[in-house]
Write a protein that holds these residues in place. Structure first.
Motif, short mmCIF file in Angstrom:
data_model
loop_
_atom_site.label_atom_id
_atom_site.label_comp_id
_atom_site.label_asym_id
_atom_site.label_seq_id
_atom_site.Cartn_x
_atom_site.Cartn_y
_atom_site.Cartn_z
N ASP A 85 0.83 -1.20 0.00
CA ASP A 85 0.00 0.00 0.00
C ASP A 85 0.87 1.24 0.00
OD1 ASP A 85 -1.79 2.12 0.59
OD2 ASP A 85 -3.18 0.70 1.49
N SER A 86 0.96 1.90 -1.14
CA SER A 86 1.86 3.04 -1.27
C SER A 86 1.40 4.24 -0.45
CB SER A 86 1.97 3.45 -2.75
OG SER A 86 0.71 3.86 -3.25
N PHE A 87 0.07 4.38 -0.24
CA PHE A 87 -0.43 5.55 0.50
C PHE A 87 0.14 5.59 1.90
CE2 PHE A 87 -3.55 7.16 3.58
CZ PHE A 87 -3.53 8.50 3.22
N PHE A 88 0.09 4.49 2.63
CA PHE A 88 0.56 4.51 4.00
C PHE A 88 2.07 4.66 4.09
CE2 PHE A 88 -3.63 2.74 5.08
CZ PHE A 88 -3.94 3.62 6.12
N LEU A 89 2.79 4.12 3.14
CA LEU A 89 4.25 4.30 3.13
C LEU A 89 4.59 5.78 2.99
CD1 LEU A 89 5.37 1.32 0.87
CD2 LEU A 89 5.60 1.51 3.34
N GLN A 90 3.90 6.46 2.07
CA GLN A 90 4.16 7.89 1.87
C GLN A 90 3.66 8.72 3.04
OE1 GLN A 90 3.31 9.30 -2.24
NE2 GLN A 90 2.93 7.15 -2.70
N LEU A 91 2.51 8.35 3.60
CA LEU A 91 1.97 9.07 4.74
C LEU A 91 2.95 9.03 5.91
CD1 LEU A 91 -0.83 10.41 5.70
CD2 LEU A 91 -1.14 8.25 6.93
N ASN A 259 -7.77 1.89 -4.61
CA ASN A 259 -6.32 2.09 -4.50
C ASN A 259 -5.62 1.52 -5.74
OD1 ASN A 259 -5.85 -0.70 -4.12
ND2 ASN A 259 -5.60 -0.52 -1.91
N ASP A 260 -4.34 1.77 -5.81
CA ASP A 260 -3.57 1.38 -6.99
C ASP A 260 -3.39 -0.13 -7.10
OD1 ASP A 260 -2.08 1.47 -4.66
OD2 ASP A 260 -0.26 2.23 -5.60
N VAL A 261 -3.20 -0.80 -5.98
CA VAL A 261 -2.99 -2.25 -6.00
C VAL A 261 -4.22 -2.96 -6.56
CG1 VAL A 261 -2.62 -4.28 -4.55
CG2 VAL A 261 -1.39 -2.16 -4.06
N VAL A 283 -10.32 2.21 -16.82
CA VAL A 283 -9.95 1.94 -15.42
C VAL A 283 -9.33 3.18 -14.81
CG1 VAL A 283 -8.40 0.62 -13.91
CG2 VAL A 283 -9.63 -0.54 -15.76
N VAL A 284 -9.77 3.51 -13.58
CA VAL A 284 -9.20 4.62 -12.82
C VAL A 284 -8.81 4.11 -11.44
CG1 VAL A 284 -9.62 6.89 -11.79
CG2 VAL A 284 -10.60 6.33 -14.03
N ALA A 285 -7.61 4.47 -10.99
CA ALA A 285 -7.14 4.14 -9.64
C ALA A 285 -7.26 5.36 -8.75
CB ALA A 285 -5.69 3.67 -9.69
N TRP A 286 -7.66 5.15 -7.50
CA TRP A 286 -7.81 6.30 -6.59
C TRP A 286 -6.46 6.85 -6.17
CZ3 TRP A 286 -12.59 8.28 -5.49
CH2 TRP A 286 -12.62 9.38 -4.61
N GLU A 287 -5.47 6.01 -5.91
CA GLU A 287 -4.15 6.48 -5.48
C GLU A 287 -3.14 6.32 -6.61
OE1 GLU A 287 -3.49 8.01 -2.77
OE2 GLU A 287 -5.29 7.58 -1.58
N SER A 303 -4.30 11.73 -8.10
CA SER A 303 -2.99 11.99 -7.50
C SER A 303 -3.10 13.02 -6.38
CB SER A 303 -2.03 12.51 -8.57
OG SER A 303 -0.78 12.83 -7.99
N ARG A 304 -2.44 12.75 -5.27
CA ARG A 304 -2.33 13.72 -4.19
C ARG A 304 -0.96 13.57 -3.56
NH1 ARG A 304 -6.55 11.33 0.32
NH2 ARG A 304 -5.87 9.15 0.29
#
Length: 348
Positions: A85-91, A259-261, A283-287, A303-304
């Protein structure tokens, strides 16, 4: 025998406010780099703080043995979904950047559910393990804000919303409804009317906000074949749900993943069933992440700046620890980046 010396009293934010002729809130904003004061006031406050020899409360408490100089972060999610999960790694990266500036540690723990998370907070509070906590994944009827207020443990809620009533806690939030509206805008402009949202965990507040936003946008546009399906965020469930919805009589022409995964797993599952992305399916990914630019075709994604999201939350917690008031901070709305996975609906 010489008289015993009384230790010098450490200067406080109240002392700075009195000397600088401003409010304590203005001092908190100025010393923590937050908006709300002019640059002239910020410079005056910083000058007075330096003259008085002021140091942040967290550092002073640690030196005196009264504080932990540590911030807590508990995550109640299935452990098998976190490794990619890339979001939590970046967070966490953003959180750590800010904490490092103040020489604060981050105590991180993964638990099974909210009950276990609350138990961790009680234990940390009783053992004086942390000075404050960062809370993620707000839920409907969430017991954590009330517990943290009861314990008097400073906290910042990451991902809450202003209308969800988290009194006593600072909140850092993103406009999920606005982000979902931008996705629906793009997909309907391409001619899509059958859209399925493959969402995350059912009980999360942001999952519910996204589902409500999609429903509202569908009603506003008269789209009858739009739905959301919740999952555990894993690639396995995303693939299973993708196969199920694409195997229906009226298969969707667009899929939005939380999410991207899941989005990458969904593209693979669709390909196995003979669907071509984007010719047959958009297809659209949220992250957004590197994953979205490795898979073929490259994925359109919201993207954020997740690192800045974490940094903002950490700064708000430090402000609370320094005596500042709880407040609500909004980060920029995630921006849709159009890539190769979205296209005009094929005629017929």
């Amino acid at each position: 025998m010489p008289a015993k010396r009384t230790p010098a009293r450490r200067p406080t934010m109240k002392d700075i406010a009195r000397r600088a002729g401003v409010s304590e809130s203005a001092v908190s904003f100025a010393l923590n780099g937050r908006p709300g004061v002019s640059e002239t006031t910020r410079a005056r406050v910083q000058r007075v703080a330096e003259q008085l020899g002021w140091r942040p409360n967290t550092a002073a408490r640690a030196l005196s043995g009264e504080g932990a100089a540590t911030v807590g972060f508990v995550l109640a999610r299935p452990a098998h979904t976190l490794g990619v999960d890339s979001f939590f790694l970046q967070l966490v990266s953003g959180i750590q950047e800010v904490l490092a500036e103040r020489h604060l540690g981050l105590l991180f723990q993964v638990v099974e559910d909210i009950g276990d998370e609350c138990a961790v907070y009680r234990r940390w509070w009783a053992e004086h393990r942390v000075d404050g906590v960062l809370v993620v994944d707000p839920r409907a009827e969430d017991p954590r804000p009330g517990l943290l207020n009861e314990l008097g443990l400073p906290a910042v809620l990451i991902g809450g919303a202003p209308d969800e009533g988290h009194q006593g806690l600072s909140t850092v939030w993103a406009d999920d409804a606005g982000a979902m509206a931008s996705v629906v805008d793009e997909l309907t402009a391409l001619g899509h009317r059958r859209i399925v949202h493959i969402a995350g965990l059912r009980d999360l507040a942001h999952t519910r906000r996204r589902i409500r936003a999609l429903r509202a946008e569908a009603e506003r546009r008269g789209l009858g074949e739009v739905e959301s399906v919740t999952t555990d965020y894993s690639d396995t469930e995303a693939a299973a749900v993708t196969r199920r919805v694409l195997d229906s009589a009226a298969a969707p022409t667009a899929l939005v993943y939380d999410n991207d995964v899941m989005a990458v797993a969904g593209v693979a599952a669709a390909s196995e069933l003979g669907f071509s992305v984007p010719a047959d399916l958009s297809v659209v990914a949220w992250e957004d992440s590197a994953l979205c630019r490795i898979v073929k075709p490259w994925l359109s994604a919201l993207s954020r700046d997740s690192v800045e999201f974490g940094s903002t939350a950490a700064r708000e917690l430090l402000a609370l620890l320094d005596g500042g008031p709880a407040r609500t901070v909004r980060v920029p709305v995630p921006r849709l980046i159009e890539r190769d996975s979205t296209a005009v609906v094929r005629a017929g």
